[in-house]
Enzyme design. Structure first.
Site, PDB file in Angstrom:
ATOM      1  N   GLY A  17       0.775  -1.239   0.000  1.00  0.00           N
ATOM      2  CA  GLY A  17       0.000   0.000   0.000  1.00  0.00           C
ATOM      3  C   GLY A  17       0.800   1.279   0.000  1.00  0.00           C
ATOM      4  O   GLY A  17       0.219   2.369  -0.086  1.00  0.00           O
ATOM      5  N   GLU A  45       4.249  -6.654   1.724  1.00  0.00           N
ATOM      6  CA  GLU A  45       3.850  -7.011   0.351  1.00  0.00           C
ATOM      7  C   GLU A  45       3.790  -5.778  -0.544  1.00  0.00           C
ATOM      8  O   GLU A  45       2.734  -5.446  -1.086  1.00  0.00           O
ATOM      9  CB  GLU A  45       2.461  -7.662   0.368  1.00  0.00           C
ATOM     10  CG  GLU A  45       2.319  -8.885   1.254  1.00  0.00           C
ATOM     11  CD  GLU A  45       0.860  -9.282   1.471  1.00  0.00           C
ATOM     12  OE1 GLU A  45      -0.055  -8.460   1.249  1.00  0.00           O
ATOM     13  OE2 GLU A  45       0.635 -10.425   1.876  1.00  0.00           O
ATOM     14  N   PRO A  46       4.901  -5.060  -0.712  1.00  0.00           N
ATOM     15  CA  PRO A  46       4.826  -3.847  -1.535  1.00  0.00           C
ATOM     16  C   PRO A  46       4.736  -4.185  -3.021  1.00  0.00           C
ATOM     17  O   PRO A  46       5.348  -5.159  -3.479  1.00  0.00           O
ATOM     18  CB  PRO A  46       6.147  -3.136  -1.234  1.00  0.00           C
ATOM     19  CG  PRO A  46       7.089  -4.243  -0.904  1.00  0.00           C
ATOM     20  CD  PRO A  46       6.267  -5.327  -0.238  1.00  0.00           C
ATOM     21  N   GLY A  47       3.976  -3.422  -3.755  1.00  0.00           N
ATOM     22  CA  GLY A  47       3.910  -3.581  -5.200  1.00  0.00           C
ATOM     23  C   GLY A  47       4.309  -2.272  -5.857  1.00  0.00           C
ATOM     24  O   GLY A  47       5.428  -2.099  -6.348  1.00  0.00           O
ATOM     25  N   ARG A  48       3.373  -1.326  -5.792  1.00  0.00           N
ATOM     26  CA  ARG A  48       3.576  -0.022  -6.428  1.00  0.00           C
ATOM     27  C   ARG A  48       4.915   0.631  -6.037  1.00  0.00           C
ATOM     28  O   ARG A  48       5.602   1.191  -6.885  1.00  0.00           O
ATOM     29  CB  ARG A  48       2.429   0.907  -6.002  1.00  0.00           C
ATOM     30  CG  ARG A  48       2.353   2.224  -6.738  1.00  0.00           C
ATOM     31  CD  ARG A  48       1.306   3.133  -6.085  1.00  0.00           C
ATOM     32  NE  ARG A  48       0.067   2.449  -5.835  1.00  0.00           N
ATOM     33  CZ  ARG A  48      -0.971   2.422  -6.673  1.00  0.00           C
ATOM     34  NH1 ARG A  48      -0.902   3.080  -7.807  1.00  0.00           N
ATOM     35  NH2 ARG A  48      -2.071   1.760  -6.365  1.00  0.00           N
ATOM     36  N   ARG A  92      -5.376   2.759 -15.865  1.00  0.00           N
ATOM     37  CA  ARG A  92      -5.556   3.503 -14.608  1.00  0.00           C
ATOM     38  C   ARG A  92      -6.312   4.824 -14.766  1.00  0.00           C
ATOM     39  O   ARG A  92      -7.158   5.149 -13.928  1.00  0.00           O
ATOM     40  CB  ARG A  92      -4.219   3.733 -13.888  1.00  0.00           C
ATOM     41  CG  ARG A  92      -3.593   2.431 -13.370  1.00  0.00           C
ATOM     42  CD  ARG A  92      -2.439   2.690 -12.393  1.00  0.00           C
ATOM     43  NE  ARG A  92      -2.914   3.071 -11.090  1.00  0.00           N
ATOM     44  CZ  ARG A  92      -2.814   4.270 -10.544  1.00  0.00           C
ATOM     45  NH1 ARG A  92      -2.212   5.241 -11.201  1.00  0.00           N
ATOM     46  NH2 ARG A  92      -3.295   4.521  -9.356  1.00  0.00           N
ATOM     47  N   CYS A 148     -12.835   3.033 -28.885  1.00  0.00           N
ATOM     48  CA  CYS A 148     -14.173   3.589 -29.036  1.00  0.00           C
ATOM     49  C   CYS A 148     -14.897   3.692 -27.695  1.00  0.00           C
ATOM     50  O   CYS A 148     -15.859   2.954 -27.435  1.00  0.00           O
ATOM     51  CB  CYS A 148     -14.963   2.724 -30.005  1.00  0.00           C
ATOM     52  SG  CYS A 148     -14.027   2.396 -31.494  1.00  0.00           S
ATOM     53  N   GLU A 149     -14.390   4.528 -26.831  1.00  0.00           N
ATOM     54  CA  GLU A 149     -14.971   4.788 -25.503  1.00  0.00           C
ATOM     55  C   GLU A 149     -14.569   6.197 -25.129  1.00  0.00           C
ATOM     56  O   GLU A 149     -13.412   6.580 -25.329  1.00  0.00           O
ATOM     57  CB  GLU A 149     -14.353   3.867 -24.434  1.00  0.00           C
ATOM     58  CG  GLU A 149     -14.606   2.405 -24.580  1.00  0.00           C
ATOM     59  CD  GLU A 149     -15.980   1.969 -24.118  1.00  0.00           C
ATOM     60  OE1 GLU A 149     -16.670   2.743 -23.415  1.00  0.00           O
ATOM     61  OE2 GLU A 149     -16.352   0.843 -24.474  1.00  0.00           O
ATOM     62  N   TYR A 198       0.475  -1.698 -11.990  1.00  0.00           N
ATOM     63  CA  TYR A 198      -0.920  -1.721 -12.445  1.00  0.00           C
ATOM     64  C   TYR A 198      -1.043  -1.103 -13.846  1.00  0.00           C
ATOM     65  O   TYR A 198      -2.017  -0.442 -14.163  1.00  0.00           O
ATOM     66  CB  TYR A 198      -1.833  -1.027 -11.422  1.00  0.00           C
ATOM     67  CG  TYR A 198      -1.623  -1.582 -10.038  1.00  0.00           C
ATOM     68  CD1 TYR A 198      -2.113  -2.844  -9.717  1.00  0.00           C
ATOM     69  CD2 TYR A 198      -0.880  -0.897  -9.088  1.00  0.00           C
ATOM     70  CE1 TYR A 198      -1.880  -3.388  -8.470  1.00  0.00           C
ATOM     71  CE2 TYR A 198      -0.642  -1.447  -7.833  1.00  0.00           C
ATOM     72  CZ  TYR A 198      -1.144  -2.686  -7.535  1.00  0.00           C
ATOM     73  OH  TYR A 198      -0.902  -3.239  -6.303  1.00  0.00           O
TER      74      TYR A 198
HETATM   75  C1  LIG Z   1      -2.587  -5.279  -4.136  1.00  0.00           C
HETATM   76  C2  LIG Z   1      -2.073  -5.893  -2.907  1.00  0.00           C
HETATM   77  C3  LIG Z   1      -0.795  -5.546  -2.420  1.00  0.00           C
HETATM   78  C4  LIG Z   1       0.096  -4.513  -3.067  1.00  0.00           C
HETATM   79  O1  LIG Z   1      -0.383  -3.214  -2.940  1.00  0.00           O
HETATM   80  P1  LIG Z   1       0.516  -1.962  -3.368  1.00  0.00           P
HETATM   81  O2  LIG Z   1      -0.349  -0.807  -3.105  1.00  0.00           O
HETATM   82  O3  LIG Z   1       0.858  -2.116  -4.801  1.00  0.00           O
HETATM   83  O4  LIG Z   1       1.732  -1.982  -2.497  1.00  0.00           O
HETATM   84  C5  LIG Z   1      -0.338  -6.206  -1.293  1.00  0.00           C
HETATM   85  N1  LIG Z   1      -1.099  -7.135  -0.649  1.00  0.00           N
HETATM   86  C6  LIG Z   1      -2.323  -7.481  -1.089  1.00  0.00           C
HETATM   87  C7  LIG Z   1      -3.092  -8.513  -0.354  1.00  0.00           C
HETATM   88  C8  LIG Z   1      -2.848  -6.867  -2.231  1.00  0.00           C
HETATM   89  O5  LIG Z   1      -4.067  -7.211  -2.645  1.00  0.00           O
END
Ligand SMILES: *Cc1c(COP(=O)(O)O)cnc(C)c1O
Length: 403
Positions: free
Chosen positions: A235, A270-273, A309, A340-341, A369
């Site tokens: 997050g 669990e970082p993604g972004r 996004r 076409c949107e 994303y």
């Molecule tokens: C999407 C998600 C993440 C990653 O979120 P980011 O905002 O990209 O860091 C981590 N854990 C879970 C369970 C998620 O669904």
């Protein structure tokens, strides 16, 4: 971002973007391996004292080359489907570093996860735990699970990416979670090893995280369970624009360290972004420019199917020229896609460096994303993904959904 101008020309990690654009079919995603590595290491450094297991969130970017590189840097994976689990395994990420999240895992997904002995399956309902117990019994296993807590915390982010509030579909509210801990003691083929949380995405303040830590502490106390792991989710927000608020991760790490001392658990993130968001650009060619009313429409060959996004979340991603002119166009300019949107639009400007049809622009900060949310809508092929690593250009154009 690893993009910068030298003179009029845009470079990524010292390679001229125009050169890459000319040799590849546009639109395409362009990633900087160096930036991914920097971000991962920066994140780990913030939490050095905590020594967490960092499980990269595969749904933010599931490119197998990127997963492989992250795996080499020591990352685990947070997966939310069978497909993501298979990709993480293909990237040689150790199953003992994989956590499986998601509200609606199917029988076949659970069977694969149990068979591969992933570190944790983070369950979100009692029914799911019963199913895991049943499958594990058949396979003669004891499976470690985490229970996802809905801490009833407002992450103060875009409503569409907030997940930890009372009325959200995610996790179990604390009273239900405690009841569940009691009733599941009799299930012999699961072991409750963790509490997990994930309260939303693009969070820019430490306050909701702090409230979440307090909610978890309460649960630990009331449940009287010695959890091995506390999975604090992802997050972490990034700066899409220079003036965007920056989350104070240093401050959060101090709180987490204190929490860890009190609870004596191993921490998972669990970082993604945060790891990949600012490492990718979408390079696109200007197909046509036309004037409707008092506005110039710049029609790109990238559409909402390539990068969703803006259409999905109203997210704003800056667009910059690949060759920047000194002249400017004054007047309203809107960058749109060919789909076409009417939601197929990216961003509006009041003025912009002069651009022409056939030239290239790049949509910035699309590493998270971006590609993972793309589709074949309008029966368009998927954009390929190119990674720059140590001056080498690697094109990963093979995707399952290609047409
Ligand atoms: C999407 C998600 C993440 C990653 O979120 P980011 O905002 O990209 O860091 C981590 N854990 C879970 C369970 C998620 O669904």
């Amino acid at each position: 971002m690893s993009l910068n101008y030298k003179g009029q020309n845009l470079f990524i990690d010292n390679i001229q973007v125009k050169g890459i654009a000319r040799k590849n079919v546009t639109p395409f995603y362009l990633y900087s391996y160096k930036k991914i590595k920097d971000n991962f290491e920066t994140f780990c450094n913030y939490f050095k004292n905590v020594n967490p297991l960092v499980c990269f969130s595969v749904k933010s970017n599931s490119n197998v080359s990127i997963l492989t590189e992250l795996g080499k840097l020591g990352s685990g994976a947070d997966v939310v489907s069978e497909g993501e689990l298979l990709k993480a395994l293909k990237a040689k990420i150790n199953p003992k570093k994989i956590v499986f999240s998601g509200v609606g895992k199917t029988d076949s997904e659970l069977r694969l996860a149990i068979k591969k002995r992933v570190l944790l399956i983070n369950v979100e309902s009692e029914s799911e735990a019963l199913l895991i117990n049943k499958i594990s019994k058949k396979m003669n296993r004891v499976t470690s699970i985490g229970i996802r807590l809905n801490p009833n915390v407002d992450a103060k982010t875009l409503s569409k990416i907030s997940t930890g509030k009372l009325d959200s579909k995610f996790g179990l509210l604390s009273t239900n979670l405690l009841k569940f801990c009691k009733s599941s003691r009799y299930l012999k083929n699961i072991k409750i090893s963790a509490i997990s949380v994930h309260i939303g995405s693009q969070i820019t303040s430490v306050a909701p995280y702090k409230r979440t830590l307090n909610a978890i502490k309460k649960i630990i106390k009331l449940s009287k369970i010695n959890f091995d792991y506390i999975d604090l989710g992802g997050g972490f927000g990034i700066q899409y624009k220079k003036k965007d608020k920056k989350i104070d991760i240093k401050n959060y790490s101090v709180l987490v360290r204190k929490f860890q001392k009190e609870t004596n658990c191993k921490i998972i993130f669990e970082p993604g972004r945060y790891i990949v968001g600012n490492t990718g650009s979408l390079i696109s060619k200007i197909v046509f420019i036309k004037k409707n009313g008092n506005k110039y429409f710049v029609i790109l060959d990238a559409g909402m199917n390539d990068f969703m996004r803006p259409a999905l979340y109203n997210a704003k991603h800056e667009i910059i020229s690949v060759s920047k002119s000194k002249k400017r166009i004054n007047g309203n300019i809107e960058f749109v896609g060919p789909i076409c949107e009417s939601t197929d639009t990216f961003l509006k400007y009041k003025n912009f460096p002069f651009i022409k049809e056939g030239e290239y622009v790049t949509i910035t900060n699309v590493g998270a994303y971006g590609s993972t949310l793309s589709s074949n809508y309008n029966t368009r092929p998927l954009a390929s993904e190119i990674i720059i690593k140590k001056g080498n250009i690697k094109n990963n154009s093979k995707k399952t959904k290609d047409c």
